[in-house]
Design an enzyme around this catalytic site. Structure first.
Site, PDB file in Angstrom:
ATOM      1  N   ASP A 192      -6.137  -3.701 -14.247  1.00  9.50           N
ATOM      2  CA  ASP A 192      -5.196  -4.547 -13.504  1.00  9.50           C
ATOM      3  C   ASP A 192      -5.587  -6.023 -13.610  1.00  9.50           C
ATOM      4  OD1 ASP A 192      -3.046  -5.105 -11.836  1.00  9.50           O
ATOM      5  OD2 ASP A 192      -3.563  -3.572 -10.374  1.00  9.50           O
ATOM      6  N   TRP A 216       1.132  -7.182 -15.899  1.00 10.42           N
ATOM      7  CA  TRP A 216       2.478  -7.482 -15.411  1.00 10.42           C
ATOM      8  C   TRP A 216       3.312  -8.325 -16.380  1.00 10.42           C
ATOM      9  CZ3 TRP A 216      -0.873 -10.181 -11.363  1.00 10.42           C
ATOM     10  CH2 TRP A 216      -1.685  -9.250 -10.718  1.00 10.42           C
ATOM     11  N   CYS A 260      -6.570  -5.068  -6.475  1.00 10.23           N
ATOM     12  CA  CYS A 260      -5.395  -5.688  -5.850  1.00 10.23           C
ATOM     13  C   CYS A 260      -5.230  -5.318  -4.374  1.00 10.23           C
ATOM     14  CB  CYS A 260      -4.130  -5.259  -6.589  1.00 10.23           C
ATOM     15  SG  CYS A 260      -4.065  -5.857  -8.288  1.00 10.23           S
ATOM     16  N   ASP A 315      -5.430   5.642  -9.053  1.00  9.21           N
ATOM     17  CA  ASP A 315      -5.133   4.206  -9.041  1.00  9.21           C
ATOM     18  C   ASP A 315      -6.090   3.541  -8.064  1.00  9.21           C
ATOM     19  OD1 ASP A 315      -3.375   1.601  -8.669  1.00  9.21           O
ATOM     20  OD2 ASP A 315      -2.477   2.677 -10.349  1.00  9.21           O
ATOM     21  N   ASP A 316      -5.694   2.422  -7.516  1.00  6.47           N
ATOM     22  CA  ASP A 316      -6.541   1.618  -6.638  1.00  6.47           C
ATOM     23  C   ASP A 316      -7.055   2.441  -5.444  1.00  6.47           C
ATOM     24  OD1 ASP A 316      -7.811  -0.644  -5.733  1.00  6.47           O
ATOM     25  OD2 ASP A 316      -6.021  -1.899  -5.755  1.00  6.47           O
ATOM     26  N   ASP A 345       5.542  -4.957 -10.616  1.00  5.96           N
ATOM     27  CA  ASP A 345       5.551  -3.547 -10.210  1.00  5.96           C
ATOM     28  C   ASP A 345       6.957  -2.986  -9.980  1.00  5.96           C
ATOM     29  OD1 ASP A 345       2.871  -4.004 -10.170  1.00  5.96           O
ATOM     30  OD2 ASP A 345       2.560  -3.398  -8.093  1.00  5.96           O
TER      31      ASP A 345
END
Ligand code: GLA
Length: 416
Positions: A161, A195, A130, A80-81, A218
């Site tokens: 994202d 989202w 993010c 992920d990030d 989230d």
């Protein structure tokens, strides 16, 4: 042998599942890469946030195989990030963090592929990702180069994202990356993470080539905060799925976000409810816990083959709430491709309660006998039509129900 005959007949003569939904606006959508069943794998974010490095990812891949989770179907290991360096290289290409991923992403992909697994990566349809106040470069206006970079690293999946969007339209931003991924020629599963904003399921999700799209903000590591603001609890996310049934199906999955099973914020009962409902609604099942320290209860939940089969089976609709009995007692159900129905009796109240429905309400009327398989207890029973169980607070009882009449050929047409 004879005893099995009615079941066989029921399967062979099964009419289209009575709960079958409208085919869905997305049924004809063609994603960048086909995603015929909900994606199963692991992602670093829920447990580790930005605290990731190549040792963790390798150890996770090792654990995925050694624990049997890979054999159960969990295939993707997703960064992920925070995997990247804060600046692009001299050519303007993304590069991995030199301290935490010194061997580079290609070497990591090779390691993961050698274990028979696949690797996913993360970026944002914005000027920055993010995390860490926009410290990491986003892919907006770099789509072609970044997609080529991912393909050159042998990446198999992209979670894309929505942060730092520069207020540019969703379709423009997400389709640019979808087109860029397609142009690489490498099959890269494309999962949108916007989202649920502006209804991706019926608008830019399929139009961008996405194979799945997040439906909410989230997930957090808890049961409920009673709201739709981030982070959301398990129940809050579930509530946001009502009405999205028509938009799910092969190549078009509603993503309820990554799992919190095993992260300590839920009781075992709540974890089973979380996992049951994500499976009933055909959500991608992306593990979010530390696989290197998997306890037996967590492992048993995540590898229950009969629950996983519900997630991976497409019978014409994702699960839906068929009855709200009030007081926090609900009945959810999903048609299965063999003509059976899976039901989740869900108790969100504070006390144990009996929840009762009927085969007819579940869309399986017309038989004189039904078999009920309790997917968590692993037990079988028969019924003449009543489907009922005592369900613990914040828990579920999950039944797979077959029409078992000895006059199966007379099964009536679905009533709804
Ligand atoms: C957003 C996403 C999360 C996670 C973080 C990473 O909040 O919705 O799933 O990827 O960004 O910063």
């Amino acid at each position: 042998m004879l005893a099995a005959l009615p079941l066989l007949l029921a399967a062979v003569t099964a009419a289209p599942p009575a709960l079958a939904a409208t085919p869905g606006a997305t049924a004809a959508a063609v994603p960048v890469t086909p995603v015929l069943t909900p994606t199963m794998g692991w992602n670093s974010w829920n447990k580790f946030g930005c605290n990731i490095d190549e040792a963790l990812i390798r150890e996770t891949a090792d654990a995925l195989v050694a624990s049997g989770l890979a054999r159960a179907g969990y295939e993707y290991v997703n960064l992920d990030d925070c995997w990247m360096a804060t600046t692009r290289d001299v050519n303007g290409d993304l590069q991995s963090d030199p301290v935490r991923f010194p061997s580079g992403i290609k070497a990591l992909a090779d390691y993961i592929h050698a274990k028979g697994l696949k690797i996913g990566i993360y970026e944002s349809a914005g000027t920055a990702t993010c995390a860490v106040a926009g410290a990491y470069p986003g892919s907006l206006d770099h789509e072609a180069a970044d997609a080529r970079q991912f393909a050159s690293w042998d990446i198999d999946l992209l979670k894309y994202d929505n942060c730092n969007s520069d207020n540019r339209p969703y379709l423009d931003r997400f389709k640019a990356m979808g087109d860029a991924l397609k142009a690489t020629g490498r099959p890269i599963v494309y999962m949108l993470c916007s989202w649920g904003k502006e209804a991706p399921w019926s608008t830019y999700g399929p139009a961008s080539g996405g194979g799945a799209w997040r439906t909410t903000e989230d997930i957090g590591n808890f049961w409920s905060n009673g709201s739709q603001s981030t982070p959301m609890g398990v129940v809050d996310i579930l509530d946001a799925q009502v009405g999205l049934e028509p938009y799910s199906g092969p190549n078009a999955w509603n993503d309820m976000d990554m799992l919190e099973v095993g992260n300590g914020g839920l009781t075992d009962t709540e974890s089973r409810a979380h996992f049951s409902l994500w499976s009933l609604l055909n959500s991608p099942l992306i593990l979010g816990n530390d696989l290197r320290t998997l306890d037996p209860v967590t492992k048993a939940i995540l590898t229950n083959p009969e629950v996983l089969e519900v997630d991976q089976d497409w019978g014409g609709s994702q699960g839906r709430r068929v009855r709200d009995l009030g007081g926090g007692l609900e009945v959810w159900a999903k048609p299965m491709s063999d003509g059976s129905v899976t039901a989740v009796l869900f108790n969100r109240s504070a006390a144990t309660a009996t929840i009762t429905t009927s085969a007819a309400e579940l869309g399986l009327g017309g038989s004189d006998t039904y078999t009920l398989r309790d997917l968590w207890a692993g037990t079988d029973s028969t019924s003449t039509g009543t489907v009922s169980a005592s369900v613990p607070s914040h828990g579920v009882v999950m039944y797979r129900i077959h029409w078992a009449s000895t006059t199966a050929s007379a099964r009536p047409a679905p009533t709804r």
